[in-house]
Write an enzyme that holds these catalytic residues in place. Sequence first.
Site, PDB file in Angstrom:
ATOM      1  N   TYR A   1      -3.704  10.275 -14.443  1.00 46.07           N
ATOM      2  CA  TYR A   1      -4.259  11.462 -15.544  1.00 46.07           C
ATOM      3  C   TYR A   1      -4.430  12.607 -14.823  1.00 46.07           C
ATOM      4  O   TYR A   1      -4.868  12.309 -13.271  1.00 46.07           O
ATOM      5  CB  TYR A   1      -5.200  11.260 -16.456  1.00 46.07           C
ATOM      6  CG  TYR A   1      -6.543  10.852 -15.748  1.00 46.07           C
ATOM      7  CD1 TYR A   1      -7.396  12.373 -15.642  1.00 46.07           C
ATOM      8  CD2 TYR A   1      -7.165  10.085 -14.792  1.00 46.07           C
ATOM      9  CE1 TYR A   1      -8.503  12.362 -14.737  1.00 46.07           C
ATOM     10  CE2 TYR A   1      -8.246   9.756 -14.230  1.00 46.07           C
ATOM     11  CZ  TYR A   1      -9.027  11.162 -14.198  1.00 46.07           C
ATOM     12  OH  TYR A   1     -10.199  11.135 -13.299  1.00 46.07           O
TER      13      TYR A   1
ATOM     14  N   GLY B   1       3.221   5.832  -5.256  1.00 42.31           N
ATOM     15  CA  GLY B   1       3.259   4.345  -5.452  1.00 42.31           C
ATOM     16  C   GLY B   1       2.454   3.759  -6.250  1.00 42.31           C
ATOM     17  O   GLY B   1       2.916   2.959  -7.307  1.00 42.31           O
TER      18      GLY B   1
ATOM     19  N   ARG C   1       0.819  -1.078  -0.021  1.00 43.56           N
ATOM     20  CA  ARG C   1      -0.055  -0.013  -0.025  1.00 43.56           C
ATOM     21  C   ARG C   1       0.809   1.188   0.029  1.00 43.56           C
ATOM     22  O   ARG C   1       1.960   1.345   0.655  1.00 43.56           O
ATOM     23  CB  ARG C   1      -0.741   0.065   1.253  1.00 43.56           C
ATOM     24  CG  ARG C   1      -1.657   1.194   1.151  1.00 43.56           C
ATOM     25  CD  ARG C   1      -3.099   1.216   2.283  1.00 43.56           C
ATOM     26  NE  ARG C   1      -2.449   1.036   3.495  1.00 43.56           N
ATOM     27  CZ  ARG C   1      -3.526   0.787   4.708  1.00 43.56           C
ATOM     28  NH1 ARG C   1      -4.708   0.807   4.271  1.00 43.56           N
ATOM     29  NH2 ARG C   1      -3.076   0.870   6.041  1.00 43.56           N
ATOM     30  N   SER C   2       0.532   2.174  -0.858  1.00 44.17           N
ATOM     31  CA  SER C   2       1.315   3.449  -0.841  1.00 44.17           C
ATOM     32  C   SER C   2       0.279   4.508  -0.407  1.00 44.17           C
ATOM     33  O   SER C   2       0.276   4.973   0.822  1.00 44.17           O
ATOM     34  CB  SER C   2       1.699   3.998  -2.353  1.00 44.17           C
ATOM     35  OG  SER C   2       2.828   3.080  -2.537  1.00 44.17           O
ATOM     36  N   GLY C   3      -0.656   4.859  -1.251  1.00 42.32           N
ATOM     37  CA  GLY C   3      -1.904   5.872  -0.660  1.00 42.32           C
ATOM     38  C   GLY C   3      -3.124   5.312  -0.461  1.00 42.32           C
ATOM     39  O   GLY C   3      -4.191   6.014  -0.035  1.00 42.32           O
TER      40      GLY C   3
ATOM     41  N   GLY D   1      -1.403   8.315  -3.498  1.00 46.58           N
ATOM     42  CA  GLY D   1      -0.204   7.905  -3.347  1.00 46.58           C
ATOM     43  C   GLY D   1       0.768   7.607  -4.484  1.00 46.58           C
ATOM     44  O   GLY D   1       0.062   6.968  -5.422  1.00 46.58           O
TER      45      GLY D   1
ATOM     46  N   HIS E   1      -0.586   5.021  -7.809  1.00 49.01           N
ATOM     47  CA  HIS E   1      -0.956   6.068  -8.941  1.00 49.01           C
ATOM     48  C   HIS E   1      -0.464   5.784 -10.041  1.00 49.01           C
ATOM     49  O   HIS E   1      -0.835   5.608 -11.282  1.00 49.01           O
ATOM     50  CB  HIS E   1      -0.947   7.507  -8.234  1.00 49.01           C
ATOM     51  CG  HIS E   1      -1.631   8.648  -9.125  1.00 49.01           C
ATOM     52  ND1 HIS E   1      -2.819   8.536  -9.808  1.00 49.01           N
ATOM     53  CD2 HIS E   1      -1.128   9.741  -9.398  1.00 49.01           C
ATOM     54  CE1 HIS E   1      -2.976   9.561 -10.652  1.00 49.01           C
ATOM     55  NE2 HIS E   1      -1.908  10.496 -10.246  1.00 49.01           N
TER      56      HIS E   1
ATOM     57  N   ASN F   1      -6.577   1.674 -13.085  1.00 51.76           N
ATOM     58  CA  ASN F   1      -6.799   2.791 -12.176  1.00 51.76           C
ATOM     59  C   ASN F   1      -7.791   2.881 -11.301  1.00 51.76           C
ATOM     60  O   ASN F   1      -8.107   3.359 -10.095  1.00 51.76           O
ATOM     61  CB  ASN F   1      -6.029   4.069 -11.936  1.00 51.76           C
ATOM     62  CG  ASN F   1      -4.595   4.212 -11.740  1.00 51.76           C
ATOM     63  OD1 ASN F   1      -4.014   3.026 -10.914  1.00 51.76           O
ATOM     64  ND2 ASN F   1      -3.617   5.012 -11.733  1.00 51.76           N
ATOM     65  N   TYR F   2      -8.984   2.589 -12.143  1.00 52.67           N
ATOM     66  CA  TYR F   2     -10.501   2.563 -11.346  1.00 52.67           C
ATOM     67  C   TYR F   2     -10.913   1.304 -11.421  1.00 52.67           C
ATOM     68  O   TYR F   2     -11.643   0.493 -12.270  1.00 52.67           O
ATOM     69  CB  TYR F   2     -11.255   3.140 -12.549  1.00 52.67           C
ATOM     70  CG  TYR F   2     -11.293   4.623 -12.525  1.00 52.67           C
ATOM     71  CD1 TYR F   2     -10.567   5.378 -11.296  1.00 52.67           C
ATOM     72  CD2 TYR F   2     -11.649   5.416 -13.476  1.00 52.67           C
ATOM     73  CE1 TYR F   2     -10.435   6.647 -11.332  1.00 52.67           C
ATOM     74  CE2 TYR F   2     -11.428   6.736 -13.581  1.00 52.67           C
ATOM     75  CZ  TYR F   2     -10.832   7.658 -12.515  1.00 52.67           C
ATOM     76  OH  TYR F   2     -10.632   8.840 -12.446  1.00 52.67           O
TER      77      TYR F   2
HETATM   78  C1  LIG Z   1     -10.917   9.997  -4.454  1.00 50.48           C
HETATM   79  C2  LIG Z   1     -10.041   9.381  -5.785  1.00 50.48           C
HETATM   80  C3  LIG Z   1      -9.702  10.148  -6.615  1.00 50.48           C
HETATM   81  C4  LIG Z   1      -9.015   9.827  -7.787  1.00 50.48           C
HETATM   82  N1  LIG Z   1      -8.543  10.659  -8.696  1.00 50.48           N
HETATM   83  C5  LIG Z   1      -7.509   9.894  -9.656  1.00 50.48           C
HETATM   84  C6  LIG Z   1      -7.196  11.182 -10.762  1.00 50.48           C
HETATM   85  O1  LIG Z   1      -7.392  12.433 -10.619  1.00 50.48           O
HETATM   86  N2  LIG Z   1      -6.218  10.478 -11.630  1.00 50.48           N
HETATM   87  C7  LIG Z   1      -5.987   9.298 -11.670  1.00 50.48           C
HETATM   88  O2  LIG Z   1      -5.319   8.819 -12.551  1.00 50.48           O
HETATM   89  N3  LIG Z   1      -6.619   8.442 -10.737  1.00 50.48           N
HETATM   90  C8  LIG Z   1      -7.293   8.692  -9.908  1.00 50.48           C
HETATM   91  N4  LIG Z   1      -7.804   7.882  -8.665  1.00 50.48           N
HETATM   92  C9  LIG Z   1      -7.418   6.653  -8.865  1.00 50.48           C
HETATM   93  C10 LIG Z   1      -5.939   6.202  -8.226  1.00 50.48           C
HETATM   94  O3  LIG Z   1      -5.079   6.761  -9.437  1.00 50.48           O
HETATM   95  C11 LIG Z   1      -5.814   4.839  -7.983  1.00 50.48           C
HETATM   96  O4  LIG Z   1      -6.545   4.468  -7.154  1.00 50.48           O
HETATM   97  C12 LIG Z   1      -4.454   4.581  -7.579  1.00 50.48           C
HETATM   98  O5  LIG Z   1      -3.950   3.080  -7.775  1.00 50.48           O
HETATM   99  C13 LIG Z   1      -4.020   4.955  -6.154  1.00 50.48           C
HETATM  100  O6  LIG Z   1      -2.596   4.884  -5.869  1.00 50.48           O
HETATM  101  P1  LIG Z   1      -2.369   4.618  -4.111  1.00 50.48           P
HETATM  102  O7  LIG Z   1      -1.040   4.521  -4.005  1.00 50.48           O
HETATM  103  O8  LIG Z   1      -3.186   5.793  -3.687  1.00 50.48           O
HETATM  104  O9  LIG Z   1      -3.312   3.300  -3.671  1.00 50.48           O
HETATM  105  P2  LIG Z   1      -2.960   2.020  -3.039  1.00 50.48           P
HETATM  106  O10 LIG Z   1      -4.542   1.497  -2.693  1.00 50.48           O
HETATM  107  O11 LIG Z   1      -1.981   2.040  -2.075  1.00 50.48           O
HETATM  108  O12 LIG Z   1      -2.735   1.049  -4.321  1.00 50.48           O
HETATM  109  C14 LIG Z   1      -3.298   0.738  -5.352  1.00 50.48           C
HETATM  110  C15 LIG Z   1      -2.488  -0.371  -6.351  1.00 50.48           C
HETATM  111  O13 LIG Z   1      -1.126  -0.384  -6.568  1.00 50.48           O
HETATM  112  C16 LIG Z   1      -0.554  -1.251  -5.674  1.00 50.48           C
HETATM  113  N5  LIG Z   1       0.724  -0.413  -4.997  1.00 50.48           N
HETATM  114  C17 LIG Z   1       0.655   0.428  -4.039  1.00 50.48           C
HETATM  115  N6  LIG Z   1       1.953   0.887  -3.842  1.00 50.48           N
HETATM  116  C18 LIG Z   1       2.910   0.252  -4.744  1.00 50.48           C
HETATM  117  C19 LIG Z   1       4.168   0.407  -4.913  1.00 50.48           C
HETATM  118  N7  LIG Z   1       4.895   1.179  -4.352  1.00 50.48           N
HETATM  119  N8  LIG Z   1       4.727  -0.668  -5.726  1.00 50.48           N
HETATM  120  C20 LIG Z   1       4.056  -1.208  -6.319  1.00 50.48           C
HETATM  121  N9  LIG Z   1       2.653  -1.653  -6.322  1.00 50.48           N
HETATM  122  C21 LIG Z   1       2.116  -0.595  -5.632  1.00 50.48           C
HETATM  123  C22 LIG Z   1      -1.440  -1.816  -4.566  1.00 50.48           C
HETATM  124  O14 LIG Z   1      -1.016  -2.880  -4.139  1.00 50.48           O
HETATM  125  C23 LIG Z   1      -2.797  -1.496  -5.368  1.00 50.48           C
HETATM  126  O15 LIG Z   1      -2.689  -2.754  -6.211  1.00 50.48           O
HETATM  127  C24 LIG Z   1      -8.554   8.407  -7.561  1.00 50.48           C
HETATM  128  C25 LIG Z   1      -8.902   7.437  -6.699  1.00 50.48           C
HETATM  129  C26 LIG Z   1      -9.623   8.061  -5.721  1.00 50.48           C
HETATM  130  C27 LIG Z   1     -10.190   7.017  -4.379  1.00 50.48           C
END
Ligand SMILES: Cc1cc2nc3c(=O)[nH]c(=O)nc-3n(C[C@H](O)[C@H](O)[C@H](O)COP(=O)(O)OP(=O)(O)OC[C@H]3O[C@@H](n4cnc5c(N)ncnc54)[C@H](O)[C@@H]3O)c2cc1C
Length: 535
Positions: free
Chosen positions: A185, A177, A103-105, A175, A179, A469-470
């Site tokens: 985007y 990581g 998990r990153s974000g 996060g 994203h 990412n969705y």
């Molecule tokens: C409120 C909201 C708004 C959003 N707006 C946008 C937007 O404007 N543009 C857009 O493109 N997307 C958007 N998203 C989607 C977002 O890009 C994805 O949910 C993205 O995967 C989030 O990354 P995270 O690190 O926060 O999530 P996490 O839940 O931590 O990770 C997402 C996935 O990546 C994996 N992962 C996490 N960290 C790593 C790492 N360090 N190395 C390898 N794999 C890892 C996880 O295991 C999981 O499969 C939005 C999502 C939400 C909930």
Amino acid sequence: MALELVISVFVLLSVSSTSSFPIQESFISCLGAHSQNPIPFSISFYTPKNASFTSVFESTAQNLRYLSPSMPKPDFIFTPLEDSHVQAAVICAKILKVHMRVRSGGHDYEGLSYVSLIEKPFMVLDLAKLRAIHVDIEQNTAWIQAGATIGEVYYRISEKSQVHGFPAGICTSLGVGGHITGGAYGSMMRKYGLGADNVINARIVDADGKILDRAAMGEDLFWAIRGGGGGSFGIILWWQIKLVQVPPAVTVFTVTKTLEQDATNILYKWQQVAPNLDENLFIRVLIQVTNSSVAGKKTVSTSYNALFLGGADSLLQVMKRSFPELGLTKNDCLETSWIKSVVYMAGYPVTTPPEILLQGKSSGKIYFKAKSDFVRQVIPRVSLNSLWKRFLQEDGPLMIWNPYGGMMSKIPESSIPFPHRNGTLFKIQYLTAWFDGEQSMEKHMNWIRRFYYSMAPSASSFPREAYVNYRDLDLGMNQLNKTSFLWSRIWGSKYYKDNFIRLVKVKSKVDPSNFFRHEQSIPPLPIRKKNELDN
Ligand SMILES: Cc1cc2nc3c(=O)[nH]c(=O)nc-3n(C[C@H](O)[C@H](O)[C@H](O)COP(=O)(O)OP(=O)(O)OC[C@H]3O[C@@H](n4cnc5c(N)ncnc54)[C@H](O)[C@@H]3O)c2cc1C
Ligand SMILES: *[C@@H]1O[C@H](CO)[C@@H](O)[C@H](O)[C@H]1NC(C)=O
Ligand SMILES: *[C@@H]1O[C@H](CO)[C@@H](O)[C@H](O)[C@H]1NC(C)=O
Ligand SMILES: *[C@@H]1O[C@H](CO)[C@@H](O)[C@H](O)[C@H]1NC(C)=O
Ligand SMILES: *[C@@H]1O[C@H](CO)[C@@H](O)[C@H](O)[C@H]1NC(C)=O
């Protein structure tokens, strides 16, 4: 009855207080043995016995559907404090056969970074404490650590320069990581492409616990991690990103039109102009159900929410020439700095200081389900009218229509795994959110599935594309005892089109034992099926 309850509670308590937690203890001693530097476990290792376990577990998670009591919980959470701790965690998870989620974000739509629906025991490796950002304005680059939020990245860039930025997510608590591994985007995509298009190097931990940079991992793996989705190829520790130019003054606006204010005709026109506008202009549409001016009646409202990389006067000229139907006036426009436009587009009130970006604040946890579509042909007015009827049936629905074109059309489909490029007019995100927990869950899940089904004629087909990412588990799921490549190809081609084949090949090479896996991770090819790919 009451006595029985007391006794069974007593038995449960005594069992749990006397039993040891063998996995956790073995993991701690393994980490100690395999880490270069000592690990301070008292601030980095959480078992369900620790009072802070639940708050750490829930901290960045966004979707309440995956925090409900019925959902599986990890056996422990490890929050590394330096890169070498991540290496040790991979080595120990492998030795001790503990399934790992990264998990990153925490913004994953299907909770993949903190809930495993397919395997037990599992642990969460939470990178929230690895969030350094080093901006180098001279070189026009930055090294950003996986646990940093994209908002922190924007802030640290703007701290050094008012004319540099980065083209990634609109929501600032994402996060980097997770994203950027899925594309990333935002409001500058029509000018500069995706976050993943602007990555120039990375440091990852591979399935053997080794740290690799771009040169060491090779171009195939470096290609795969920029858009191939999180949790399949390795753990991103750092990205090196290329900064982009932004003007000292940009302009933002939000203009709302309801059905009574000609929303249907204006949206019909938007579909034709938004993907072909000046690349400096990004106008997305947020579509919701609101109360109409007629008491007791609901309507659909369409909010045109935009960023223009330039001043208000030239924006007004562009709009007058290309999209006069919206009736944009100078009063609607706010001229500001790029970093303040980031805050505005993220939904904060205009007066909010950019320092809000350092708080890693998210919009708040909700129960939600979302889906996505890519549209390649203008949706006719009659279809819009029937769409509104089905949209108005739901309590809290949201659609975001997001224009493509510009730079997105110039980048070849195979440049990185993200394939939704030339010919895409816009992307639709469908979302429904609710607040009464599991009570009404089925109703809302059914609505969005029916709505998505009804949208098929308007969406891309063969494949019906979706944004990785969705995350949407309705599209299909890996079954661990049946990693059929052919089966995963169904959802794989939606997210990646033909790039899925190359992703499977890279996966087969770098992680043949499938250490990095989840419900929708890229599957390695079983050896005997290798010829499936060779044509
Ligand atoms: C409120 C909201 C708004 C959003 N707006 C946008 C937007 O404007 N543009 C857009 O493109 N997307 C958007 N998203 C989607 C977002 O890009 C994805 O949910 C993205 O995967 C989030 O990354 P995270 O690190 O926060 O999530 P996490 O839940 O931590 O990770 C997402 C996935 O990546 C994996 N992962 C996490 N960290 C790593 C790492 N360090 N190395 C390898 N794999 C890892 C996880 O295991 C999981 O499969 C939005 C999502 C939400 C909930
Ligand atoms: C968790 O509990 C153990 C045992 O009480 C304690 O030693 C450890 O410091 C706690 N860890 C955290 C992160 O609070
Ligand atoms: C919409 O109207 C309903 C009653 O018709 C009311 O309960 C609700 O608060 C209104 N919502 C808004 C946002 O005004
Ligand atoms: C995009 O596709 C259109 C038609 O499908 C084509 O005319 C155009 O040249 C393509 N643009 C790029 C940059 O490939
Ligand atoms: C295979 O997995 C399914 C669920 O994914 C499970 O129901 C089934 O029992 C498993 N079969 C074997 C042989 O493990």
